[in-house]
Enzyme design. Structure first.
Site, PDB file in Angstrom:
ATOM      1  N   GLY A 112       0.047  -9.293 -89.938  1.00 56.07           N
ATOM      2  CA  GLY A 112       0.160  -8.387 -91.018  1.00 56.07           C
ATOM      3  C   GLY A 112       1.623  -8.620 -91.834  1.00 56.07           C
ATOM      4  CE1 TYR A 115      -2.771  -5.591 -89.711  1.00 54.91           C
ATOM      5  CE2 TYR A 115      -3.883  -4.271 -87.937  1.00 54.91           C
ATOM      6  CZ  TYR A 115      -3.525  -5.013 -89.269  1.00 54.91           C
ATOM      7  OH  TYR A 115      -4.815  -5.228 -89.977  1.00 54.91           O
ATOM      8  CG  PHE A 128      -4.949 -14.833 -96.793  1.00 56.85           C
ATOM      9  CD1 PHE A 128      -4.409 -15.645 -95.835  1.00 56.85           C
ATOM     10  CD2 PHE A 128      -3.933 -13.994 -97.163  1.00 56.85           C
ATOM     11  CE1 PHE A 128      -3.101 -15.484 -95.365  1.00 56.85           C
ATOM     12  CE2 PHE A 128      -2.536 -13.790 -96.955  1.00 56.85           C
ATOM     13  CZ  PHE A 128      -2.144 -14.638 -95.930  1.00 56.85           C
ATOM     14  CG  HIS A 136       4.642 -17.502 -90.298  1.00 61.18           C
ATOM     15  ND1 HIS A 136       4.431 -16.158 -90.099  1.00 61.18           N
ATOM     16  CD2 HIS A 136       3.661 -17.937 -91.227  1.00 61.18           C
ATOM     17  CE1 HIS A 136       3.693 -15.837 -91.043  1.00 61.18           C
ATOM     18  NE2 HIS A 136       3.190 -16.678 -91.762  1.00 61.18           N
ATOM     19  CB  SER A 178      -5.092  -1.786-103.250  1.00 63.08           C
ATOM     20  OG  SER A 178      -3.870  -2.089-103.850  1.00 63.08           O
ATOM     21  CG  LEU A 227       1.865  -1.354 -99.450  1.00 66.69           C
ATOM     22  CD1 LEU A 227       2.959  -0.878 -98.623  1.00 66.69           C
ATOM     23  CD2 LEU A 227       2.017  -2.917 -99.581  1.00 66.69           C
ATOM     24  CB  SER A 228      -4.828   0.863 -99.540  1.00 70.72           C
ATOM     25  OG  SER A 228      -5.554   0.357-100.742  1.00 70.72           O
ATOM     26  CG  PHE A 229      -8.162  -3.717 -96.038  1.00 73.60           C
ATOM     27  CD1 PHE A 229      -7.314  -4.971 -95.134  1.00 73.60           C
ATOM     28  CD2 PHE A 229      -9.528  -3.873 -96.122  1.00 73.60           C
ATOM     29  CE1 PHE A 229      -8.162  -5.855 -95.028  1.00 73.60           C
ATOM     30  CE2 PHE A 229     -10.160  -4.901 -95.909  1.00 73.60           C
ATOM     31  CZ  PHE A 229      -9.534  -6.248 -95.091  1.00 73.60           C
TER      32      PHE A 229
HETATM   33  P1  A3P Z   1      -7.362  -9.513 -89.904  1.00 73.42           P
HETATM   34  O1  A3P Z   1      -7.629 -10.981 -90.177  1.00 73.42           O
HETATM   35  O2  A3P Z   1      -7.566  -9.126 -88.696  1.00 73.42           O
HETATM   36  O3  A3P Z   1      -8.087  -8.836 -91.002  1.00 73.42           O
HETATM   37  P2  A3P Z   1      -0.622 -12.261 -92.102  1.00 73.42           P
HETATM   38  O4  A3P Z   1      -0.333 -11.778 -93.405  1.00 73.42           O
HETATM   39  O5  A3P Z   1       0.589 -12.147 -91.026  1.00 73.42           O
HETATM   40  O6  A3P Z   1      -1.398 -13.434 -92.032  1.00 73.42           O
HETATM   41  O7  A3P Z   1      -1.733 -11.225 -91.589  1.00 73.42           O
HETATM   42  C1  A3P Z   1      -3.171 -11.076 -91.980  1.00 73.42           C
HETATM   43  C2  A3P Z   1      -3.889 -10.062 -91.152  1.00 73.42           C
HETATM   44  O8  A3P Z   1      -3.288  -8.603 -91.828  1.00 73.42           O
HETATM   45  C3  A3P Z   1      -5.206  -9.889 -91.423  1.00 73.42           C
HETATM   46  O9  A3P Z   1      -5.948  -9.371 -90.347  1.00 73.42           O
HETATM   47  C4  A3P Z   1      -5.415  -9.089 -92.708  1.00 73.42           C
HETATM   48  O10 A3P Z   1      -6.637  -8.604 -92.831  1.00 73.42           O
HETATM   49  C5  A3P Z   1      -4.293  -7.920 -92.483  1.00 73.42           C
HETATM   50  N1  A3P Z   1      -4.179  -7.352 -93.588  1.00 73.42           N
HETATM   51  C6  A3P Z   1      -3.463  -7.776 -94.628  1.00 73.42           C
HETATM   52  N2  A3P Z   1      -3.330  -6.709 -95.462  1.00 73.42           N
HETATM   53  C7  A3P Z   1      -3.597  -5.354 -94.963  1.00 73.42           C
HETATM   54  C8  A3P Z   1      -3.705  -4.166 -95.098  1.00 73.42           C
HETATM   55  N3  A3P Z   1      -3.324  -3.819 -96.357  1.00 73.42           N
HETATM   56  N4  A3P Z   1      -4.293  -3.219 -94.266  1.00 73.42           N
HETATM   57  C9  A3P Z   1      -4.635  -3.752 -92.990  1.00 73.42           C
HETATM   58  N5  A3P Z   1      -4.503  -4.957 -92.799  1.00 73.42           N
HETATM   59  C10 A3P Z   1      -4.025  -5.909 -93.660  1.00 73.42           C
END
Ligand code: A3P
Length: 324
Positions: free
Chosen positions: A66, A217, A285, A134, A255, A251-253
């Site tokens: 996340g 997360y 992604f 990372h 959006s 920041l919603s998923f």
């Molecule tokens: P999933 O693959 O389980 O959906 P990073 O940015 O460190 O690579 O992490 C990616 C993970 O964060 C993915 O998980 C992605 O969907 C999730 N993610 C990104 N934005 C998000 C949001 N606004 N709400 C919830 N999860 C989110």
């Protein structure tokens, strides 16, 4: 400290080459048995000796925890919630991934030329810099300990992290092979970036340092507004309740998934993306955004093995993760 590069033991190296479809795709970087593309040799010392600035904000995480989400939160809080800029300027320009050049080692597309050298980009950024990485603590700039800029460390329950990482490797690096195979290597610390526990515990031990914020997360999922307030307080920024709500929306998923500056779609389109073994048009992604997706991928046996791996490594620490 000097970095040592060694070859990964032959049997594992061959498995990795087969999975990623590239010969000699990864090497071991020490200290820490970190697994990275050989191109990292060009960056390793430069990163370790990099100048750190007091007003930097670092976002450190293992991949797929996340970090893009948390990084967007940090950037918006520190940039007066400039949502227009956040949507028009790609994440890599606003909050560069320090080691990106090494990760794109085999990509010969125009994207690589356009992005330039990621370490140089960070070195040349005007302050305040927002830097994402990372890398585990032992490969980060030595000056971090003396200069003590703000560091947000993000982590996630490792079962979901592993599932998410598998999908990411398929999407971006054309990974072949099953989830079980990937998970086996992940537990052995042989997938890119390498061992997870030293990465996580390295920052868990620093969680009480005033310049470090340790975020999970699952807590962001449970209470995003609470996380926004916590991060704003850490960054010494004040937000009104209206601003907290507006940032929660941004920041919603849904959006974030629609935001081309963050969802990597424009970048993936430019990359010479290796063909994944089984193309799945659902792959993105920003993929699912759920806690507990591991249940759709892990057999009872694999889940039990993962739990023992976690229990062994968390023994004696008071770190816990929610997995559903
Ligand atoms: P999933 O693959 O389980 O959906 P990073 O940015 O460190 O690579 O992490 C990616 C993970 O964060 C993915 O998980 C992605 O969907 C999730 N993610 C990104 N934005 C998000 C949001 N606004 N709400 C919830 N999860 C989110």
């Amino acid at each position: 400290m000097h970095i040592k590069y060694v070859n990964i033991e032959e049997k594992i190296a061959k498995r990795l080459d087969d999975l990623f479809g590239v010969k000699d795709c990864l090497i071991e970087v020490n200290p820490g048995q970190v697994i990275l593309p050989p191109k990292y040799k060009d960056l390793g010392e430069r990163i370790m000796n990099m100048e750190v600035r007091t007003d930097d904000v670092w976002l450190v995480s293992y991949p797929r925890t996340g970090s893009t989400w948390a990084q967007e939160m940090v950037w918006c809080i520190c940039n007066d919630l400039d949502f227009a800029k956040a949507k028009s300027m790609i994440g890599q320009s606003r909050t560069p991934l320090l080691e990106l050049t090494a990760l794109m080692g085999n990509d010969t597309s125009k994207l690589k030329d356009q992005l330039g050298n990621s370490v140089e980009q960070v070195e040349n950024m005007p302050s305040p810099r927002f830097i994402k990485t990372h890398l585990p603590s032992q490969l980060l700039p030595e000056q971090l300990n003396a200069v003590k800029p703000k560091i947000v460390y993000v982590t996630r329950n490792p079962k979901d992290m592993c599932v998410s990482y598998y999908h990411y490797c398929k999407l971006v690096h054309g990974l072949h092979g099953s989830f079980d195979e990937f998970c086996e290597l992940f537990i052995q610390g042989k997938t890119p970036i390498g061992p997870i526990w030293s990465h996580i515990l390295g920052f868990w031990q620093q969680r009480d340092e005033p310049n470090v914020l340790f975020l999970k997360y699952e807590d962001m999922k449970k209470d995003l507004k609470g996380a926004i307030r916590q991060v704003a307080a850490f960054l010494e920024k004040e937000l009104t309740e209206e601003q907290v709500s507006a940032l929660e929306d941004h920041l919603s998923f849904n959006s974030m998934r629609k935001n081309p500056a963050l969802n990597l779609e424009p970048l993936l389109a430019m990359m010479e993306k290796p063909q994944a073994a089984d193309e799945n048009s659902d792959q993105k992604f920003i993929r699912k955004g759920k806690v507990g997706d591991w249940k759709n991928y892990m057999s009872e046996e694999l889940s039990a093995k993962f739990d023992s791996f976690t229990d062994e490594n968390l023994k004696g620490t008071d770190l816990t993760f929610e997995t559903s």
